[in-house]
Scaffold this motif. Sequence first.
Motif, PDB file in Angstrom:
ATOM      1  N   VAL A 199       7.855  -1.646   3.040  1.00  0.00           N
ATOM      2  CA  VAL A 199       8.666  -2.358   4.029  1.00  0.00           C
ATOM      3  C   VAL A 199       9.972  -1.616   4.288  1.00  0.00           C
ATOM      4  CG1 VAL A 199       9.973  -4.492   4.449  1.00  0.00           C
ATOM      5  CG2 VAL A 199       7.649  -4.613   3.531  1.00  0.00           C
ATOM      6  N   GLU A 200      10.635  -1.159   3.229  1.00  0.00           N
ATOM      7  CA  GLU A 200      11.907  -0.463   3.384  1.00  0.00           C
ATOM      8  C   GLU A 200      11.724   0.884   4.084  1.00  0.00           C
ATOM      9  OE1 GLU A 200      14.919  -1.654   2.853  1.00  0.00           O
ATOM     10  OE2 GLU A 200      13.947  -3.536   2.307  1.00  0.00           O
ATOM     11  N   ALA A 201      10.634   1.578   3.795  1.00  0.00           N
ATOM     12  CA  ALA A 201      10.373   2.856   4.463  1.00  0.00           C
ATOM     13  C   ALA A 201      10.134   2.654   5.951  1.00  0.00           C
ATOM     14  CB  ALA A 201       9.175   3.549   3.815  1.00  0.00           C
ATOM     15  N   ALA A 202       9.475   1.541   6.291  1.00  0.00           N
ATOM     16  CA  ALA A 202       9.273   1.232   7.709  1.00  0.00           C
ATOM     17  C   ALA A 202      10.602   0.899   8.379  1.00  0.00           C
ATOM     18  CB  ALA A 202       8.298   0.072   7.847  1.00  0.00           C
ATOM     19  N   LYS A 203      11.456   0.130   7.682  1.00  0.00           N
ATOM     20  CA  LYS A 203      12.774  -0.204   8.232  1.00  0.00           C
ATOM     21  C   LYS A 203      13.617   1.052   8.455  1.00  0.00           C
ATOM     22  CE  LYS A 203      13.358  -4.851   6.227  1.00  0.00           C
ATOM     23  NZ  LYS A 203      14.155  -5.632   5.235  1.00  0.00           N
ATOM     24  N   ALA A 204      13.454   2.038   7.573  1.00  0.00           N
ATOM     25  CA  ALA A 204      14.225   3.280   7.673  1.00  0.00           C
ATOM     26  C   ALA A 204      13.684   4.217   8.745  1.00  0.00           C
ATOM     27  CB  ALA A 204      14.234   3.986   6.322  1.00  0.00           C
ATOM     28  N   GLY A 205      12.596   3.820   9.400  1.00  0.00           N
ATOM     29  CA  GLY A 205      12.036   4.648  10.455  1.00  0.00           C
ATOM     30  C   GLY A 205      11.257   5.838   9.959  1.00  0.00           C
ATOM     31  N   LEU A 206      10.741   5.763   8.720  1.00  0.00           N
ATOM     32  CA  LEU A 206      10.006   6.880   8.142  1.00  0.00           C
ATOM     33  C   LEU A 206       8.507   6.779   8.395  1.00  0.00           C
ATOM     34  CD1 LEU A 206      11.864   7.034   4.704  1.00  0.00           C
ATOM     35  CD2 LEU A 206      12.234   8.520   6.677  1.00  0.00           C
ATOM     36  N   ILE A 207       7.966   5.577   8.315  1.00  0.00           N
ATOM     37  CA  ILE A 207       6.520   5.401   8.441  1.00  0.00           C
ATOM     38  C   ILE A 207       6.196   4.171   9.280  1.00  0.00           C
ATOM     39  CG2 ILE A 207       6.017   6.515   6.223  1.00  0.00           C
ATOM     40  CD1 ILE A 207       5.618   3.707   5.017  1.00  0.00           C
ATOM     41  N   LYS A 208       4.967   4.196   9.809  1.00  0.00           N
ATOM     42  CA  LYS A 208       4.351   3.014  10.433  1.00  0.00           C
ATOM     43  C   LYS A 208       3.169   2.646   9.547  1.00  0.00           C
ATOM     44  CE  LYS A 208       3.957   5.261  14.345  1.00  0.00           C
ATOM     45  NZ  LYS A 208       3.647   5.617  15.766  1.00  0.00           N
ATOM     46  N   PRO A 209       3.330   1.603   8.703  1.00  0.00           N
ATOM     47  CA  PRO A 209       2.342   1.358   7.650  1.00  0.00           C
ATOM     48  C   PRO A 209       1.036   0.724   8.129  1.00  0.00           C
ATOM     49  CG  PRO A 209       4.517   0.443   7.105  1.00  0.00           C
ATOM     50  CD  PRO A 209       4.507   0.735   8.575  1.00  0.00           C
ATOM     51  N   VAL A 210      -0.034   1.183   7.483  1.00  0.00           N
ATOM     52  CA  VAL A 210      -1.330   0.517   7.526  1.00  0.00           C
ATOM     53  C   VAL A 210      -1.663   0.175   6.082  1.00  0.00           C
ATOM     54  CG1 VAL A 210      -3.786   0.753   8.022  1.00  0.00           C
ATOM     55  CG2 VAL A 210      -2.101   1.771   9.571  1.00  0.00           C
ATOM     56  N   LEU A 211      -1.818  -1.099   5.789  1.00  0.00           N
ATOM     57  CA  LEU A 211      -2.043  -1.545   4.414  1.00  0.00           C
ATOM     58  C   LEU A 211      -3.532  -1.746   4.185  1.00  0.00           C
ATOM     59  CD1 LEU A 211       0.792  -4.251   4.231  1.00  0.00           C
ATOM     60  CD2 LEU A 211       0.955  -1.772   3.881  1.00  0.00           C
ATOM     61  N   VAL A 212      -4.067  -1.108   3.153  1.00  0.00           N
ATOM     62  CA  VAL A 212      -5.490  -1.200   2.846  1.00  0.00           C
ATOM     63  C   VAL A 212      -5.656  -1.846   1.477  1.00  0.00           C
ATOM     64  CG1 VAL A 212      -7.653   0.058   2.585  1.00  0.00           C
ATOM     65  CG2 VAL A 212      -5.917   0.888   4.199  1.00  0.00           C
ATOM     66  N   GLY A 213      -6.326  -2.986   1.458  1.00  0.00           N
ATOM     67  CA  GLY A 213      -6.529  -3.705   0.208  1.00  0.00           C
ATOM     68  C   GLY A 213      -6.955  -5.130   0.488  1.00  0.00           C
ATOM     69  N   PRO A 214      -7.033  -5.968  -0.540  1.00  0.00           N
ATOM     70  CA  PRO A 214      -7.383  -7.384  -0.345  1.00  0.00           C
ATOM     71  C   PRO A 214      -6.290  -8.081   0.477  1.00  0.00           C
ATOM     72  CG  PRO A 214      -7.580  -6.732  -2.653  1.00  0.00           C
ATOM     73  CD  PRO A 214      -6.844  -5.634  -1.957  1.00  0.00           C
ATOM     74  N   ALA A 215      -6.574  -8.379   1.718  1.00  0.00           N
ATOM     75  CA  ALA A 215      -5.554  -8.870   2.652  1.00  0.00           C
ATOM     76  C   ALA A 215      -4.886 -10.143   2.153  1.00  0.00           C
ATOM     77  CB  ALA A 215      -6.169  -9.086   4.025  1.00  0.00           C
ATOM     78  N   ALA A 216      -5.681 -11.069   1.626  1.00  0.00           N
ATOM     79  CA  ALA A 216      -5.102 -12.340   1.164  1.00  0.00           C
ATOM     80  C   ALA A 216      -4.123 -12.096   0.012  1.00  0.00           C
ATOM     81  CB  ALA A 216      -6.213 -13.289   0.728  1.00  0.00           C
TER      82      ALA A 216
END
Length: 470
Positions: A199-216
């Motif tokens: 989340v912090e890396a996205a706020k800093a403008g470094l990455i646009k995250p795609v999260l892979v794992g158990p969504a729930a």
Amino acid sequence: MTQVPASPSIENRTFDEIRIGESAALARTLSRADIELFAVMSGDVNPAHLDEEFARTSKFSDIVAHGMWGGALISTVLGTQLPGAGTIYLGQNLRFLRPVMLGDTVTVTLTVQEKDSGKRRIVFDCLCVNQHGQPVITGSAEVIAPAAKISRPRIVLPEVRLIDKYARYRELLAKTRALAAVTAVVAHPCDEASLSATVEAAKAGLIKPVLVGPAAKIRAIASAAALDISSFTLVEAAHSHDAAEKAVRLVAAGDAEILMKGSLPTDELMDAVTARTGGLRTRRRMSHVYVMDVPSYPRPLLITDAALNIDPSLSDKRDIVQNAIDLAIVLGVDTPKVAILSAVETVDPRLRSTMDAAALCKMAQRGQITGGVLDGPLAFDSAVSQSAALAGQVASPVAGQADILLVPDLTSGSMLAKQLLYLADSQAAGIVLGARAPVILTDCSDNLLRRLASCAVALLLAHHYRTSPP
């Protein structure tokens, strides 16, 4: 007029010895360290004193000293010269007329104006002027002067070393400022540490995250930690092995440019990365690099390989060195200096690391390793300390100024990196090179700063790979 004594002792002036009109003075030149030490001591972190960007927009267009830095110099004269030891400070009245800027030399002069024999009180006129003779502080100070003569050894102050843990991190982020964030796949971010760093890396403008794992599970962790992941793409995966494989496939397909480890074990992720089918292999051996910020070392220090290759062969070390050189160049080092570490500086057939070092240097001479200057074998002290190299009569273009440390094996590399992290107050970004995309390997003990620094390094590499694919 008296100046700060050169004597190793401090001797005061008693009330009876002091005369009206007598004065004492000292001069100090303001440095950035003075400002930072005063801020640490006082807790006054007004950006006018510490933030260059803010200061440029202020009335004075530059960083200025804390007003009471000058007041502290007045106290120094009173406590060490006139009257000196045994003085009791009663009051001070000051007016601040001009700012004190970095590099200004301030001369503090205290002159006796009044004496009260009944109470041993003395009033001093206080004048502080800059190097141009312009008053910067005026006022008065009242003290109780000592009655007895005192002579004491001058206290030898401890050495103070200021450590800015964030200086090189800010420099690293500055390199990414003009770069657009890239898509990063985070494999199994199923703990608060990895998810909050994302989340912090996205706020800093470094990455646009795609999260892979158990969504729930990921949403539950985000909710419990009050993390907003509503703008992130979630890809369902049953478990960590599944998450690793799906994350790698997304990068291999070109849907993302960075792969980032979440809370799964490193070997699970790297098994998917190194798979011969569907992995991220290139023709070069993959290796890990710690980009270290060691406060006592004058430049960033890259350590390789301390995470992937257990007992690398000479051929492996060639790739490991080339990977590190290529990264150092991306980070802004024109011609990286590589120290090939061993226990000694001489080639000994009984010690394989020295033989590998000699061979790697010859490979560099023959153009099999390019872009850097190699030397070895070098002991660690000679690699990072010119004085140690001189004492050991080690003549080397790398000694004492290494940018890259090539360690003999994973055990020595891991111990070296963690000693610097835990005993030298260092920080580190970790990245895997030699794959088709940067791979961020985080450790469960990594703090937020290390994780964000790793994302910044990965962003720089991702943009570099667009024009120079690995």
